[in-house]
Design an enzyme around this catalytic site. Sequence first.
Site, PDB file in Angstrom:
ATOM      1  N   ASP A   1       0.988  -0.872  -0.423  1.00  7.67           N
ATOM      2  CA  ASP A   1      -0.178  -0.162   0.372  1.00  7.67           C
ATOM      3  C   ASP A   1       0.763   0.502   0.004  1.00  7.67           C
ATOM      4  OD1 ASP A   1      -1.939   1.881   0.119  1.00  7.67           O
ATOM      5  OD2 ASP A   1      -2.004   1.752   2.540  1.00  7.67           O
ATOM      6  N   SER A   2       0.180   2.377  -0.307  1.00  7.22           N
ATOM      7  CA  SER A   2       1.092   3.973  -0.696  1.00  7.22           C
ATOM      8  C   SER A   2       1.835   4.086   1.341  1.00  7.22           C
ATOM      9  CB  SER A   2      -0.123   5.169  -0.563  1.00  7.22           C
ATOM     10  OG  SER A   2      -0.761   4.858   0.344  1.00  7.22           O
TER      11      SER A   2
ATOM     12  N   CYS B   1      -4.500  -1.516  -1.818  1.00  5.68           N
ATOM     13  CA  CYS B   1      -4.129  -0.198  -2.193  1.00  5.68           C
ATOM     14  C   CYS B   1      -5.697   0.132  -3.192  1.00  5.68           C
ATOM     15  CB  CYS B   1      -2.827   0.439  -3.067  1.00  5.68           C
ATOM     16  SG  CYS B   1      -3.350   1.835  -2.963  1.00  5.68           S
ATOM     17  N   ASN B   2      -6.535   0.275  -2.537  1.00  6.31           N
ATOM     18  CA  ASN B   2      -7.261   0.872  -4.197  1.00  6.31           C
ATOM     19  C   ASN B   2      -7.024   1.503  -5.174  1.00  6.31           C
ATOM     20  OD1 ASN B   2     -10.758  -0.320  -3.084  1.00  6.31           O
ATOM     21  ND2 ASN B   2      -9.002   0.222  -1.089  1.00  6.31           N
ATOM     22  N   THR B   3      -6.410   2.724  -4.505  1.00  8.07           N
ATOM     23  CA  THR B   3      -5.471   4.090  -5.416  1.00  8.07           C
ATOM     24  C   THR B   3      -4.572   2.804  -6.868  1.00  8.07           C
ATOM     25  OG1 THR B   3      -5.494   5.797  -4.215  1.00  8.07           O
ATOM     26  CG2 THR B   3      -4.681   6.053  -6.768  1.00  8.07           C
TER      27      THR B   3
ATOM     28  N   GLU C   1      -2.684   9.105   8.394  1.00 10.58           N
ATOM     29  CA  GLU C   1      -1.896   9.440   8.377  1.00 10.58           C
ATOM     30  C   GLU C   1      -1.000   9.998   9.893  1.00 10.58           C
ATOM     31  OE1 GLU C   1       0.871   7.125   6.396  1.00 10.58           O
ATOM     32  OE2 GLU C   1      -0.261   6.066   6.143  1.00 10.58           O
TER      33      GLU C   1
ATOM     34  N   CYS D   1     -11.058   2.681  -0.390  1.00  2.52           N
ATOM     35  CA  CYS D   1      -9.673   2.968   0.027  1.00  2.52           C
ATOM     36  C   CYS D   1      -9.034   2.383   1.856  1.00  2.52           C
ATOM     37  CB  CYS D   1      -8.971   4.554   0.826  1.00  2.52           C
ATOM     38  SG  CYS D   1      -7.894   5.195   1.148  1.00  2.52           S
TER      39      CYS D   1
ATOM     40  N   HIS E   1      -7.228   2.522   3.377  1.00  2.00           N
ATOM     41  CA  HIS E   1      -6.891   3.125   4.909  1.00  2.00           C
ATOM     42  C   HIS E   1      -7.855   4.099   5.863  1.00  2.00           C
ATOM     43  CE1 HIS E   1      -2.894   4.770   2.974  1.00  2.00           C
ATOM     44  NE2 HIS E   1      -3.235   5.323   4.337  1.00  2.00           N
TER      45      HIS E   1
HETATM   46  N1  DGL Z   1      -4.753   3.299   1.044  1.00  2.00           N
HETATM   47  C1  DGL Z   1      -4.733   3.583  -0.348  1.00  2.00           C
HETATM   48  C2  DGL Z   1      -6.045   3.430  -0.986  1.00  2.00           C
HETATM   49  O1  DGL Z   1      -6.394   2.144  -0.598  1.00  2.00           O
HETATM   50  C3  DGL Z   1      -4.337   4.684  -0.946  1.00  2.00           C
HETATM   51  C4  DGL Z   1      -4.048   6.302  -0.339  1.00  2.00           C
HETATM   52  C5  DGL Z   1      -4.065   7.240  -0.161  1.00  2.00           C
HETATM   53  O2  DGL Z   1      -2.043   7.465  -0.745  1.00  2.00           O
HETATM   54  O3  DGL Z   1      -4.128   8.507  -1.264  1.00  2.00           O
HETATM   55  O4  DGL Z   1      -6.435   3.828  -2.182  1.00  2.00           O
END
Ligand code: DGL
Length: 276
Positions: free
Chosen positions: A7-8, A70-72, A169, A201, A203
Site C-alpha cells: 500500500d502507499s 491499495c485501491n488507488t 496518517e 480506500c 486507509h
Molecule cells: N490506501 C490507499 C488506497 O486504498 C491509498 C491512499 C493514498 O495514498 O492516497 O487508495
Amino acid sequence: MRIGVFDSGIGGITVLSEIRKRLGSVDYVYLGDTAHLPYGTKSPAQVERLSVDCARVLKEKKVDVLVVACNTASSLAIDSIRLAMDPIPVFGMVEPGVEAVLSAIANLEKNTPSMTSKAPIVVLATRATVRSGAYSSALKKHLIPHLLTDEESHSVFELACPLLVPMIEEGWIDHPILHDTLALYVGPHLSETPGVALLGCTHYPWIIAAVQKSLPGWKVVDSANAVASALERSEFKIAKPLTRLGSGNVQWIFTDPDAVPAFATKMIHSMNSGEI
Ligand code: DGL
C-alpha cells in the site's frame, strides 16, 4: 508460501490483518510506500510508476502471491503491476470491494422487504480512484445484468475524500477535525433512503467508526474480508498451492519508517508478538 502486500502507507495493514486471520501461518512481506504517500492525489502515470516499483521490490523478495492492498493502485495500475509480476498471481481491491457491496445490498433487501426504492451505493475513495471510474464501471457491470434498464438499477456515487488519508496518517483517527471533515464530505450526498457505503480506500477501515457515525442508518462495508476470502478460494488457481507452511511472521518494509503513525506501530507490535 510467502504473500506480499503493499500500500502507499499503513492502509494495507487493515487488509493484511484480515488475510492473516484467515490464512494464518503463511509468511508475509508488507511494503508501505510511506515516502511517496499519498497516491490518491497523484496523476495516473505517477501512481503507475510508484506501484510498479513496489511490485518489483516484492518480486525480489520472492513472494508467491501479491495483494495490491491499495485501491488507488488497484484502480489505476493493476495491468502494469500484473505485467511486472508475471507469472506471480496478483490480487487487487476493486473486485472484492464490489463483492462486498453486492452481498451487503442482498442482505439489506432481504432484511428490509418494505424498501420501496433501490438502496443507493456510495463509494468513498481517493480522488485518483474516483477519477478512474473503476468502481462505477465494475459495480454497473455486476448490477445492470440483473435488471432491465439502467434506470431501474441502484444509484452509484463515487465520493472523493482527499483529506482523509493525510489525517489518518497523522493519527487523527478520532479527532473532531476528522468528524467535521466527514460531515462536510458526506452530508450533502445523504439521500433519504440509507444504502450501502463502501470504504474504497484501505486507509478508511482505521476510521470506520467515524464513517459510520457520519452515515446514520447506512451499512458501511470494506473489502479486506472479501479480498482475504478471494485469496483463500483461489488456492487451486495459483501455480503453487497456498500451503499453510510458514511462521505467520511479517517482514515490514516502509520506504520512510519515521512516517509510520503511533497507532499503526502499536498494531505492528501486536502482530509481531502474536497477540493478534
Ligand atoms: N490506501 C490507499 C488506497 O486504498 C491509498 C491512499 C493514498 O495514498 O492516497 O487508495
